[in-house]
Design an enzyme around this catalytic site. Structure first.
Site, mmCIF file in Angstrom:
data_model
loop_
_atom_site.group_PDB
_atom_site.id
_atom_site.type_symbol
_atom_site.label_atom_id
_atom_site.label_comp_id
_atom_site.label_asym_id
_atom_site.label_seq_id
_atom_site.Cartn_x
_atom_site.Cartn_y
_atom_site.Cartn_z
ATOM 1 N N ASP A 58 -106.663 58.604 42.986
ATOM 2 C CA ASP A 58 -105.009 58.873 43.558
ATOM 3 C C ASP A 58 -104.826 58.654 45.229
ATOM 4 O O ASP A 58 -105.340 59.763 45.791
ATOM 5 C CB ASP A 58 -104.301 60.003 43.115
ATOM 6 C CG ASP A 58 -102.836 60.451 43.554
ATOM 7 O OD1 ASP A 58 -102.453 59.497 44.124
ATOM 8 O OD2 ASP A 58 -102.410 61.404 43.368
ATOM 9 N N TYR A 150 -89.241 52.153 51.102
ATOM 10 C CA TYR A 150 -90.016 51.435 51.123
ATOM 11 C C TYR A 150 -90.138 50.651 52.581
ATOM 12 O O TYR A 150 -91.206 50.425 53.190
ATOM 13 C CB TYR A 150 -89.830 50.328 49.924
ATOM 14 C CG TYR A 150 -90.956 49.118 50.068
ATOM 15 C CD1 TYR A 150 -92.051 49.501 49.451
ATOM 16 C CD2 TYR A 150 -90.704 47.988 50.491
ATOM 17 C CE1 TYR A 150 -93.038 48.448 49.309
ATOM 18 C CE2 TYR A 150 -91.670 47.046 50.384
ATOM 19 C CZ TYR A 150 -92.713 47.424 49.864
ATOM 20 O OH TYR A 150 -93.720 46.113 49.871
ATOM 21 N N THR A 185 -95.867 38.686 41.896
ATOM 22 C CA THR A 185 -96.590 39.865 41.339
ATOM 23 C C THR A 185 -95.760 40.863 40.535
ATOM 24 O O THR A 185 -94.670 40.368 40.427
ATOM 25 C CB THR A 185 -97.340 40.803 42.686
ATOM 26 O OG1 THR A 185 -95.843 41.474 43.276
ATOM 27 C CG2 THR A 185 -97.993 40.080 43.496
#
Length: 253
Positions: A58, A150, A185
């Site tokens: 993680d 983001y 992607t």
């Protein structure tokens, strides 16, 4: 083989841009530690490469990162090059975004870059040698609506890149950011699905909305991003540090 015996850590290595990057690096002889959440996909990718090991981690957990880098060293020795590729993008207008989404975007897209870079520098600084490449996105260079967390994280990644580059310039370590535009992607597939769901547009119309920002009128291919990363990893790029290299068909200049 320009990267023969170089130990390279790549995060988010199981698919998309990460998978293209490890293919390019492996073809030049690198020993690669693939890191990410899904051990199964990492192992499948590692099996395709000449010298590779899969390490499930993680990337938002600093303790887990420290342990993963120890695993990487046990397999292939000190880290020569780090590619911070792991990332996620989720949409929400800023005024409707909850704390959890904000923190998740910071953790995956910014905290992970810091944690991994800190670990890699432990190997690079004593040897006065090393390279770190952060996959930062054109979101590090401009704003986009509905992905403010983001964008903020990617702007932070570029700031971190520039600061670390200055701190390590005299130590023979280069640190750069590669900034892809919309790339073919799973993240872009998810964006297309979101546009379709929220606007009622067809897949073709949603895809056209994303490609419209690229003057070449297309999506970037993962291999094109990988080629930029490969160049930064190879000998001859030592004078390039603290830079944001856009791979975006002229979207940003």
């Amino acid at each position: 083989m320009s990267l023969k015996n170089k130990h390279i850590v790549v995060t988010g290595a199981g698919r998309g841009i990460g998978a293209a990057i490890v293919d390019a690096l492996s073809a030049e002889g690198a020993k690669i530690s693939l890191m990410g959440r899904s051990l199964e996909s990492l192992q499948a990718k590692a099996a395709e490469l000449a010298e590779a090991q899969a390490i499930s981690v993680d990337v938002t957990d600093s303790g887990a990162i420290a342990h993963a880098f120890e695993q990487a060293r046990e397999g292939f020795g000190p880290i020569d090059i780090l590619v911070n590729n792991a990332g996620q993008a989720h949409t929400a207008p800023a005024h409707k975004m909850d704390d959890d989404l904000w923190r998740r975007m910071m953790a995956v897209n910014l905290d992970s870059v810091f944690y991994c870079s800190r670990e890699a520098l432990k190997d690079m600084q004593p040897r006065n040698s090393g390279k770190i490449i952060n996959i930062a996105s054109t979101a590090a260079l401009k704003g986009y609506g509905y992905v403010s967390a983001y964008v903020a994280a990617k702007h932070g990644t570029l700031g971190l890149t520039r600061s670390m580059a200055l701190e390590n310039a005299a130590k023979g370590i280069t640190i750069n950011a590669v900034c892809p535009g919309y790339t073919e992607t799973d993240i872009v597939k998810d964006s297309i699905a979101t546009i379709m769901e929220k606007t009622g547009r067809t897949e073709e119309e949603a895809r056209a909305e994303l490609t419209a920002s690229n003057p070449q009128g297309r999506l970037v291919q993962p291999e094109e991003v990988a080629n930029a990363v490969l160049w930064l990893c190879q000998p001859g790029s030592e004078s390039v540090t603290g830079q944001a290299i856009a791979v975006a068909g002229g979207e940003v200049m």
